[in-house]
Design a protein around this motif. Structure first.
Motif, mmCIF file in Angstrom:
data_model
loop_
_atom_site.group_PDB
_atom_site.id
_atom_site.type_symbol
_atom_site.label_atom_id
_atom_site.label_comp_id
_atom_site.label_asym_id
_atom_site.label_seq_id
_atom_site.Cartn_x
_atom_site.Cartn_y
_atom_site.Cartn_z
ATOM 1 N N ARG A 295 -7.776 8.082 0.806
ATOM 2 C CA ARG A 295 -6.141 8.703 0.473
ATOM 3 C C ARG A 295 -5.375 7.881 -0.898
ATOM 4 O O ARG A 295 -4.686 8.838 -1.203
ATOM 5 C CB ARG A 295 -5.703 7.017 1.400
ATOM 6 N N ALA B 254 8.376 4.265 -8.379
ATOM 7 C CA ALA B 254 8.008 5.809 -6.337
ATOM 8 C C ALA B 254 6.762 6.967 -7.648
ATOM 9 O O ALA B 254 6.345 7.442 -7.475
ATOM 10 C CB ALA B 254 8.925 6.025 -6.060
ATOM 11 N N ALA C 227 0.940 -1.451 -0.252
ATOM 12 C CA ALA C 227 0.439 -0.141 -0.054
ATOM 13 C C ALA C 227 0.837 1.004 -0.029
ATOM 14 O O ALA C 227 0.514 2.319 -0.918
ATOM 15 C CB ALA C 227 -1.283 0.245 1.394
ATOM 16 N N SER C 228 1.938 0.481 0.584
ATOM 17 C CA SER C 228 2.613 2.044 1.074
ATOM 18 C C SER C 228 3.691 2.535 -0.249
ATOM 19 O O SER C 228 3.910 3.380 -1.020
ATOM 20 C CB SER C 228 3.874 2.016 2.247
ATOM 21 N N HIS C 229 4.097 1.299 -0.791
ATOM 22 C CA HIS C 229 4.467 1.765 -2.069
ATOM 23 C C HIS C 229 3.878 1.955 -3.439
ATOM 24 O O HIS C 229 4.061 3.009 -3.966
ATOM 25 C CB HIS C 229 5.392 0.088 -3.044
ATOM 26 N N ALA C 230 2.260 1.513 -3.511
ATOM 27 C CA ALA C 230 1.405 2.540 -4.270
ATOM 28 C C ALA C 230 1.805 3.502 -4.091
ATOM 29 O O ALA C 230 0.757 4.226 -4.994
ATOM 30 C CB ALA C 230 -0.129 1.427 -4.036
ATOM 31 N N LEU C 231 1.304 4.143 -3.315
ATOM 32 C CA LEU C 231 1.296 5.724 -2.938
ATOM 33 C C LEU C 231 2.716 6.202 -3.493
ATOM 34 O O LEU C 231 2.758 7.669 -3.555
ATOM 35 C CB LEU C 231 1.525 5.839 -1.373
ATOM 36 N N GLY C 232 3.459 5.768 -4.169
ATOM 37 C CA GLY C 232 4.511 5.927 -4.244
ATOM 38 C C GLY C 232 5.858 6.863 -3.029
ATOM 39 O O GLY C 232 6.458 7.480 -3.359
ATOM 40 N N VAL D 59 5.536 12.247 0.339
ATOM 41 C CA VAL D 59 5.772 12.110 -0.834
ATOM 42 C C VAL D 59 5.953 13.634 -1.377
ATOM 43 O O VAL D 59 7.023 14.151 -2.537
ATOM 44 C CB VAL D 59 4.859 11.104 -1.656
ATOM 45 N N PHE E 284 -7.111 -1.719 -2.427
ATOM 46 C CA PHE E 284 -6.717 -3.520 -1.977
ATOM 47 C C PHE E 284 -7.945 -3.797 -1.339
ATOM 48 O O PHE E 284 -8.686 -3.089 -0.979
ATOM 49 C CB PHE E 284 -6.015 -3.561 -1.709
ATOM 50 N N PHE F 294 -2.848 2.006 7.009
ATOM 51 C CA PHE F 294 -2.142 2.130 8.163
ATOM 52 C C PHE F 294 -2.690 1.962 9.658
ATOM 53 O O PHE F 294 -3.261 2.598 9.743
ATOM 54 C CB PHE F 294 -0.822 3.299 7.914
ATOM 55 N N ARG G 217 4.809 5.757 -9.867
ATOM 56 C CA ARG G 217 3.181 5.350 -8.811
ATOM 57 C C ARG G 217 2.523 6.442 -8.794
ATOM 58 O O ARG G 217 1.314 6.124 -8.028
ATOM 59 C CB ARG G 217 3.608 4.960 -7.805
ATOM 60 N N ARG G 218 3.161 7.708 -7.978
ATOM 61 C CA ARG G 218 2.023 8.707 -7.662
ATOM 62 C C ARG G 218 0.824 9.297 -8.225
ATOM 63 O O ARG G 218 0.154 9.545 -7.630
ATOM 64 C CB ARG G 218 3.179 10.348 -7.843
ATOM 65 N N ASN H 269 -5.481 -2.515 3.363
ATOM 66 C CA ASN H 269 -4.562 -2.424 3.674
ATOM 67 C C ASN H 269 -4.120 -0.916 4.255
ATOM 68 O O ASN H 269 -3.322 -0.094 4.361
ATOM 69 C CB ASN H 269 -3.668 -2.533 2.443
ATOM 70 N N ASN I 45 1.206 -0.888 -11.917
ATOM 71 C CA ASN I 45 2.090 -0.335 -11.675
ATOM 72 C C ASN I 45 3.058 -0.046 -10.492
ATOM 73 O O ASN I 45 3.777 -0.552 -9.588
ATOM 74 C CB ASN I 45 0.796 0.259 -10.115
#
Lengths: 325, 253
Positions: B162, B86, A201-206, B118, B96, B102, B89-90, B100, B51
């Motif tokens: 998110r 990365a 999830a973190s990687h998918a957010l960049g 980011v 999901f 946090f 992917r931004r 997922n 992605n």
């Protein structure tokens, strides 16, 4: 937050119970409450008496022993030398623990990295330091000057080993490097316990690898890492007594020195016990609050602190009295 | 119309198992593209390739004209650095099946995290935007709750907020309602419907045929790692041409 959650059920229960009781009353007459004679557990009474008697005998033996000078224990608990020794025990434990945690995190990340060289080096480190006794490791550091008389770090630093490897340094390196091996395994378990979906999830957010580790994975791993780390620290407080062997003047060495000159050997060991118990007890309380902090988000309600428990009990008590009045 | 996602002969294997056996498809800008098919057909894997959560073994995959995960110079391919991946992917949001979120952050902090970390947005700015997004998904009053205090449907809507916080040009949904109680599915689908109406390009792996028929612009039926049938969702779902599609739809509809 927690207050809000605790209050809700309390406010919600009365109307529900009223409805339930009124509907039950409408359906039938309330059944008679059971008044039965409870089973007597004779075995419990007997065992309680036996255990109390044994404890009494033990206390009596210590209290009436002529050879124990209890006054000496009282005199020396706050003795300057003893206090300084206790301070050094705390100092060496905290420093060794910090060293252990920092190195442990690095070793855990090395061990989990995809680079086979770093992973292998971390494995060998852990294998050696967990596989040999701390006592032996302390002596190895203490006697390092026998094989390396000079410490030569090229242009950065150069000195006689005996000047570098003071009792303090030997104690710190011995305890800290040993602790790192154990902390590495604890941290590795913690990092592996975090669901892979979190990283995805973190990687998918960049977010980058480093940010993912720092912001997402490590905070969640802490919940798994903190409780055993607290235990490690409590162990460290006690294991630090082994640095007696490298002549570092910590609590045990300070009390023993007084003991051997004043002939109050046992009394001084009691003094040491008192201080070890004080330090471990104080830290246990601290650990409770630390664990509570890192449990954020993992359970719907955090466990109440002792103080909150007392407050809730007091409120429940006054409410009951108010209802009956 | 330009293609937002373009897939040319994409292959993917996990060890000896070939999961994708040459996928060719095109997702146009602003369209809702539904992927359906039995489990194990490779639809989720394909979504994760878009992605670069999975590396493809053969073929080419483009998002908005850019090669995903690689740089091509002449006829040589260079792997992109993690930081470059990365960066790609931004612009691609992902939702999901298992949410997922946090768990150590509140709903609001979940939505704020990526813009602050980011994009380097200020906390105040990110908080305001996160508040707006939570309101958009109908959860303004849950901003301070931790994920464990939210229902599955609420968690999934926070997850959508998110992903939207990064202002993506493409949203990927990996079976977003499969882990939800039937009662809660509607709320999540409503949010997705609104999003579709606002013109977002969406690739949706789903078992919700009703959603696909109503909201979808294109639909692909996958089985055994290949595209079996594709076209307008209303045509494919009501009048499937391929035998395998007919068999699948007769079971789920």
């Amino acid at each position: 937050m927690t207050d809000k959650f605790e209050k809700e059920p309390a406010d919600a229960t009365p109307p529900v119970s009223k409805e339930a009781s009124s509907s039950a009353a409408a359906a039938s007459v309330a059944p008679e409450a059971i008044k039965a004679i409870p089973v007597r557990h004779w075995g419990r009474y007997v065992s309680a008496v036996i255990v109390l008697a044994l404890v009494g005998l033990l206390v009596n033996a210590f209290a009436t022993a002529d050879k124990i000078q209890w006054s000496a224990v009282g005199d020396y608990v706050f003795d300057d030398t003893v206090l300084k020794g206790a301070g050094r025990t705390l100092l060496i434990s905290v420093l060794a623990m910090i060293m252990g945690v920092v190195l442990g995190v690095i070793l855990a990340v090395m061990r989990l990295s995809k680079n086979p060289v770093t992973s292998w080096v971390a494995w060998v480190y852990i294998w050696f330091f967990r596989g040999t006794p701390v006592y032996v490791q302390l002596l190895l550091w203490f006697n390092l000057a026998l094989i390396f008389p000079m410490l030569n770090l090229g242009p950065i630093y150069k000195d006689e080993m005996v000047d570098v490897m003071t009792p303090f340094m030997a104690a710190l390196l011995g305890l800290g490097l040993n602790e790192a091996a154990y902390m590495a395994e604890i941290c590795r378990a913690g990092l592996l316990a975090v669901d892979e979906g979190q990283t995805e999830a973190s990687h998918a957010l960049g977010m980058s690898h480093a940010k993912t580790l720092r912001r997402i994975v490590i905070p969640q791993a802490m919940r798994v890492i903190v409780p055993p780390t607290g235990n490690e620290f409590i162990n460290m407080l006690k294991t630090s007594s082994l640095v007696y062997a490298v002549t570092y003047n910590e609590l045990l060495r300070a009390t023993s020195t007084i003991g051997s000159t004043s002939y109050a050997v046992m009394e001084m060991l009691f003094v040491a016990c008192i201080w070890y118990l004080v330090m471990t007890s104080v830290f246990s309380v601290f650990q409770f609050y630390l664990e509570r902090r890192f449990a954020r988000g993992s359970s719907r309600n955090l466990p109440p602190t002792p103080w909150q428990k007392i407050r809730v009990n007091m409120m429940a008590f006054s409410r009951e009295r108010g209802n009956t009045a | 119309m330009t293609a937002m996602v373009k897939s040319e002969g994409v292959h993917k294997s996990f060890g000896p198992v070939e999961v994708l056996k040459g996928i060719d498809l095109e997702v146009k800008q602003g369209e809702v593209f539904c992927l359906i098919g039995p489990s194990g057909s490779g639809k989720s894997t394909f979504l994760r390739c878009i992605n670069h959560l999975e590396k493809i073994n053969a073929g080419r995959l483009y998002v908005d004209g850019q090669l995903v995960g690689y740089r091509q110079k002449g006829d040589k391919l260079y792997e992109l650095k993690d930081s470059e991946v990365a960066l790609q992917r931004r612009d691609i949001g992902m939702v999901f099946q298992r949410f997922n979120l946090f768990p150590h952050m509140t709903a609001l902090e979940n939505v704020m995290e990526a813009p602050v970390q980011v994009k380097g947005a200020s906390r105040a700015q990110a908080r305001e935007r996160a508040g707006e997004l939570l309101e958009k998904v109908g959860l303004a009053d849950k901003a301070k709750n931790y994920p464990s205090q939210l229902s599955g449907g609420q968690q999934q809507r926070v997850a959508i907020a998110r992903a939207l916080a990064m202002d993506p040009k493409l949203m990927l949904f990996d079976e977003p309602t499969s882990a939800l109680d039937p009662e809660l599915v509607g709320d999540v689908l409503d949010v997705m419907r609104d999003l579709a109406e606002s013109g977002m390009t969406m690739v949706v792996v789903t078992h919700e045929m009703g959603f696909a028929r109503e909201v979808g612009d294109s639909l692909v039926f996958m089985d055994g790692g290949v595209v079996v049938e594709s076209g307008n969702p209303r045509d494919v779902l009501t009048n499937p041409q391929h035998e395998r599609t007919q068999a699948f739809l007769s079971k789920v509809l």
